[in-house]
Write an enzyme that holds these catalytic residues in place. Structure first.
Site, short mmCIF file in Angstrom:
data_model
loop_
_atom_site.label_atom_id
_atom_site.label_comp_id
_atom_site.label_asym_id
_atom_site.label_seq_id
_atom_site.Cartn_x
_atom_site.Cartn_y
_atom_site.Cartn_z
CB ALA A 87 -0.92 0.01 1.21
CB VAL A 148 3.48 0.32 5.01
CG1 VAL A 148 3.70 1.78 4.63
CG2 VAL A 148 2.30 0.18 5.96
CB CYS A 149 4.86 0.58 -0.69
SG CYS A 149 6.10 0.74 -1.98
CG PHE A 150 7.21 4.81 0.20
CD1 PHE A 150 8.29 5.59 -0.22
CD2 PHE A 150 6.29 4.41 -0.74
CE1 PHE A 150 8.43 5.96 -1.55
CE2 PHE A 150 6.42 4.77 -2.08
CZ PHE A 150 7.50 5.54 -2.48
CE LYS A 165 10.17 2.00 -1.64
NZ LYS A 165 9.43 0.77 -1.28
#
Length: 258
Positions: A87, A148-150, A165
């Site tokens: 996400a 969570v992607c980041f 990132k």
């Protein structure tokens, strides 16, 4: 290979994902090789989920972004991406996509083709005096565990000198076509949307040795009708996600069609 550029500006989550997919469907059916580079923003703070991400993650994600310094505004919409990954809360980012039907690129491995477009983004950031490097020491297991992607990274993500990132990307392949989109969080580094767009387009031109032409919708027969059809489908799916998700008191979450 003909190169095109498109700056879409601010749109809803459903519209953005529908446009990505409609462009892929049109481009992969063309007889001549094409590469399109598109940049876009999000009308409202929108939570995008990976194509296979579980709806049950939403409760955690709303709580996470409600407390996170990354979230300048509450989540207001949700949409599912056609690509994988975890996400992302969009709104503060500049999003971008590369779409091609170039046969030589399609013959490359996922890692090789991914590196081409991630490399263009890296060079664009460096042209803006923002040193970005691939992580190299991917925390893949952590990435798979986190929704969570980041908050985690893979080997092909870009990080700044501060270790944070900067970009996350995902790729989708269909017969005859490839789509790689990503999100870049650059406001903390003083990089504006206009500056990023210009650097991205110029770096793409330098990479392929030719100019990017303005995108014309008429070049892709049936694009408008397909875009409308897909946008309706994305809105419907957003509604289904919310209907299946736990009800959270006080949430501002609405379907991506809002």
């Amino acid at each position: 290979m003909r190169l095109y550029r498109l700056e879409s500006g601010y749109q809803s989550g459903a519209r953005n994902m529908a446009m990505d997919e409609a462009l892929l469907e049109c481009i992969r059916c063309l007889p001549e090789p094409v590469l399109l580079v598109r940049t876009y923003r999000w009308e409202t703070p929108t939570l995008s989920l990976g194509v296979n991400q579980q709806v049950r993650d939403i409760r955690f994600l709303l709580d996470f972004y409600g407390k996170s310094a990354r979230a300048a505004s509450p989540v207001e919409a949700v949409v599912r991406r056609p690509t994988g990954g975890r996400a992302i809360l969009h709104g503060e980012d500049i999003s971008y996509v590369f779409i091609t039907n170039h046969s030589a690129t399609l013959r490359l491995s996922l890692k090789e083709s991914y590196a081409i477009y991630a490399g263009i983004v890296r060079d664009a950031l460096q042209a803006l005096a923002l040193r970005a490097t691939f992580t190299g020491d991917a925390q893949d297991k952590d990435y798979l565990r986190s929704p969570v992607c980041f908050e985690t990274h893979t080997a092909s993500d870009l990080v700044g000198e501060d270790g944070k990132k900067l970009t996350g990307s995902a790729q989708l392949r269909r017969s005859g076509g490839l789509l790689q989109h990503g999100a870049a969080f650059l406001e903390p580094y003083g990089v504006t949307e206009a500056a990023f767009n210009q650097a991205l387009f110029e770096t793409t031109e330098n990479t392929f040795g030719q100019s990017l032409l303005p995108f014309e919708k008429g070049f892709f027969p049936g694009f408008g009708d397909l875009l409308t059809e897909l946008e309706v489908a994305y809105r419907k799916e957003s509604g289904g996600i919310l209907a299946s998700a736990p009800v959270i008191s006080g949430s501002h979450l609405e379907p991506a069609s809002s």
